[in-house]
Design an enzyme around this catalytic site. Structure first.
Site, PDB file in Angstrom:
ATOM      1  N   GLY A  73      -9.865  22.596  36.880  1.00  0.00           N
ATOM      2  CA  GLY A  73     -11.169  22.365  37.427  1.00  0.00           C
ATOM      3  C   GLY A  73     -11.560  21.180  37.557  1.00  0.00           C
ATOM      4  CG  ASP A 117      -2.061  13.675  33.200  1.00  0.00           C
ATOM      5  OD1 ASP A 117      -2.529  13.414  34.671  1.00  0.00           O
ATOM      6  OD2 ASP A 117      -2.095  14.739  32.685  1.00  0.00           O
ATOM      7  CG  HIS A 144      -2.143  17.660  34.880  1.00  0.00           C
ATOM      8  ND1 HIS A 144      -3.800  16.657  34.064  1.00  0.00           N
ATOM      9  CD2 HIS A 144      -3.304  18.009  35.950  1.00  0.00           C
ATOM     10  CE1 HIS A 144      -4.252  17.337  34.002  1.00  0.00           C
ATOM     11  NE2 HIS A 144      -4.829  18.244  35.250  1.00  0.00           N
TER      12      HIS A 144
END
Length: 305
Positions: free
Chosen positions: A36, A258, A286
């Site tokens: 997050g 990524d 990712h």
């Protein structure tokens, strides 16, 4: 894998952090640090060998089952920083009677893992770091401006929603503090659309993390992310502090493709930390890939009791 123990830990400032333990009660302690910030993951239960590890999962301040929930605009974000999260981890470790634990963190969770390990190296047995970011200003600038070179039309929309502000992350953080839920919903939707765009070229994983009207969890997620990244992750120079990690074994697994967290940070940290082994997975971004998952499993086996 149902938890054999769980609870809400009073960590002060009116916050209670949800935690649970799964796996082997007598196994090697390991804590899962979700990404997050603000995105508790069900994948935590699959991260480590439940037969060998005592897996501790907790929801960071403001999200998941922790209270109060950051979707409520009245919740004070001033007591939600990396220092607070590190202190929460220490309270939880002491509450569970753990002397040392392995840190397993992905994306933002890798930032928190490195920050905690630099603060409390004596409490860390090993680290497994996935899709690593150190949340430096350089990395934040890349994710919320630099990578726009690949997605100019999506960037134009993302930026326009924040009034084309010079500091787009700060502008979104301000929008997420608006008492009008409709304003927060619209900002959260645009933020998630941009995040999905950055990962849209990957071959594996879900095509989008957001669809439809933002839920309370999505609103909390975006509010927390924007709050943290408008403040450079509330971390100092973690790469410069790599010397504090000397003697702690680590495995870093990173996807070469990524776009959100470019591999140069993972490479630089591994170069500055001789005890860390870096695996770059060519076909992964990712979100990972089967080869990425195997690299993680290999690291878990390496550090299994």
């Amino acid at each position: 894998m149902e938890p054999y123990d769980h609870g809400l830990l009073d960590v002060g400032d009116g916050n209670h952090v949800y935690w649970e333990t799964v796996g082997n009660p007598g196994g090697k302690p390991a804590v899962f640090l979700h990404g997050g910030p603000g995105s508790p993951s069900k994948g935590a239960r699959k991260s480590l060998d439940a037969g060998k590890f005592r897996i501790v999962i907790f929801h960071q301040r403001g999200c998941g089952q922790s209270t109060p929930h950051a979707s409520d605009p009245a919740v004070d974000m001033g007591v939600n920083t990396t220092d607070h999260l590190i202190a929460d981890m220490e309270r939880l470790r002491e509450h569970l009677g753990i002397e040392k634990w392995l840190l397993y963190g992905g994306s933002w969770g890798s930032t928190l893992a490195v920050a905690y390990a630099q603060r409390h190296p004596e409490r860390v047995s090993e680290l497994i770091l996935i899709a690593l970011t150190l949340s430096s200003q350089r990395e934040i600038d890349w994710l919320y401006r630099g990578v726009s070179r690949f997605f100019p039309e999506a960037w134009a929309r993302f930026s326009a929603h924040a009034g084309d502000a010079p500091d787009v992350v700060r502008a979104y953080a301000d929008l997420m503090e608006n008492p009008d839920r409709a304003v927060r919903e619209a900002a959260a939707a645009e933020w998630c659309r941009w995040e999905d765009t950055v990962l849209s070229l990957e071959n594996f994983g879900e095509p989008a993390v957001f669809s439809g009207r933002p839920s309370d969890d999505v609103i909390a997620l975006v509010r927390i992310i924007a709050h943290y990244y408008a403040n450079a992750g509330f971390v100092a120079d973690l790469l410069g502090g790599a010397g504090k990690l000397a003697g702690i074994p680590a495995a870093i697994i990173h996807g070469r493709r990524d776009m959100s967290c470019p591999a140069d940070t993972a490479y630089a940290l591994a170069q500055a930390w001789p005890d860390a082994d870096l695996t770059l997975v060519d076909d992964s971004g990712h979100k990972g890939s089967p080869a990425f998952r195997e690299a993680i499993d290999s690291a878990v086996r390496r550090f299994s009791p």
